[in-house]
Design a protein around this motif. Sequence first.
Motif, short mmCIF file in Angstrom:
data_model
loop_
_atom_site.label_atom_id
_atom_site.label_comp_id
_atom_site.label_asym_id
_atom_site.label_seq_id
_atom_site.Cartn_x
_atom_site.Cartn_y
_atom_site.Cartn_z
N ILE A 117 0.87 -1.38 -0.02
CA ILE A 117 -0.04 -0.10 0.11
C ILE A 117 0.84 1.43 -0.02
CG2 ILE A 117 -1.71 1.34 1.48
CD1 ILE A 117 -2.84 -1.35 2.31
N ILE A 118 1.76 1.23 0.71
CA ILE A 118 2.90 2.38 0.86
C ILE A 118 3.60 2.54 -0.51
CG2 ILE A 118 5.06 3.33 1.89
CD1 ILE A 118 3.90 2.22 4.52
N ALA A 119 4.06 1.58 -0.99
CA ALA A 119 4.70 1.71 -2.21
C ALA A 119 3.86 2.22 -3.38
CB ALA A 119 5.12 0.35 -2.67
N ALA A 120 2.44 1.71 -3.33
CA ALA A 120 1.71 2.27 -4.34
C ALA A 120 1.28 3.44 -4.37
CB ALA A 120 0.40 1.24 -4.48
N LEU A 121 1.17 4.01 -2.86
CA LEU A 121 0.49 5.44 -2.73
C LEU A 121 1.83 6.53 -3.15
CD1 LEU A 121 -1.43 5.02 0.32
CD2 LEU A 121 -2.43 5.73 -1.71
N PHE A 122 3.06 6.05 -2.50
CA PHE A 122 3.97 7.06 -2.52
C PHE A 122 5.04 6.99 -3.64
CE2 PHE A 122 2.80 6.88 1.92
CZ PHE A 122 2.44 8.28 2.20
N PHE A 123 5.10 5.69 -4.10
CA PHE A 123 6.27 5.49 -5.24
C PHE A 123 5.58 5.30 -6.58
CE2 PHE A 123 8.24 4.39 -1.08
CZ PHE A 123 9.09 5.57 -1.11
N SER A 124 4.43 5.58 -6.73
CA SER A 124 4.10 5.23 -8.19
C SER A 124 3.41 6.76 -8.94
CB SER A 124 2.76 4.34 -8.02
OG SER A 124 1.96 4.94 -7.43
#
Length: 124
Positions: A117-124
């Motif tokens: 979730i964090i990767a999708a929200l902040f790094f995409s």
Amino acid sequence: MLEFYRRWARRLYPLRPFFLLLCTLAVAAFGWLLFAATVEQAQRWQLSSVLLAVSSLLLWLWAGLFNCELPVVISGQGMLLKLRTCLVRLFYYLLALLITLLLLATTYLGLRALKGIIAALFFS
């Protein structure tokens, strides 16, 4: 280990209705994600809702099962009563190990889902 579980069960016992409410909300959220949400939302949050439901049920079970006084072996007891007491304590110990393993597994999966979730929200 059983005393640890008993102490925490006494602390968690007043929160049992909250755990059931949390489980109900997580199941409702899963149903909404399954039938009404967009594909992107469903892929991101389905695992989290299932893990929340399972974790809250495990905590509810922990609070209910380990809240009672555990039997103690007394030296004046008969042999069958000592054996029964030891078997009951063994059952509680195995139950504590099972709940520990299930909570560790849900924690691990929850951290993996949170990382996604964090990767999708902040790094995409």
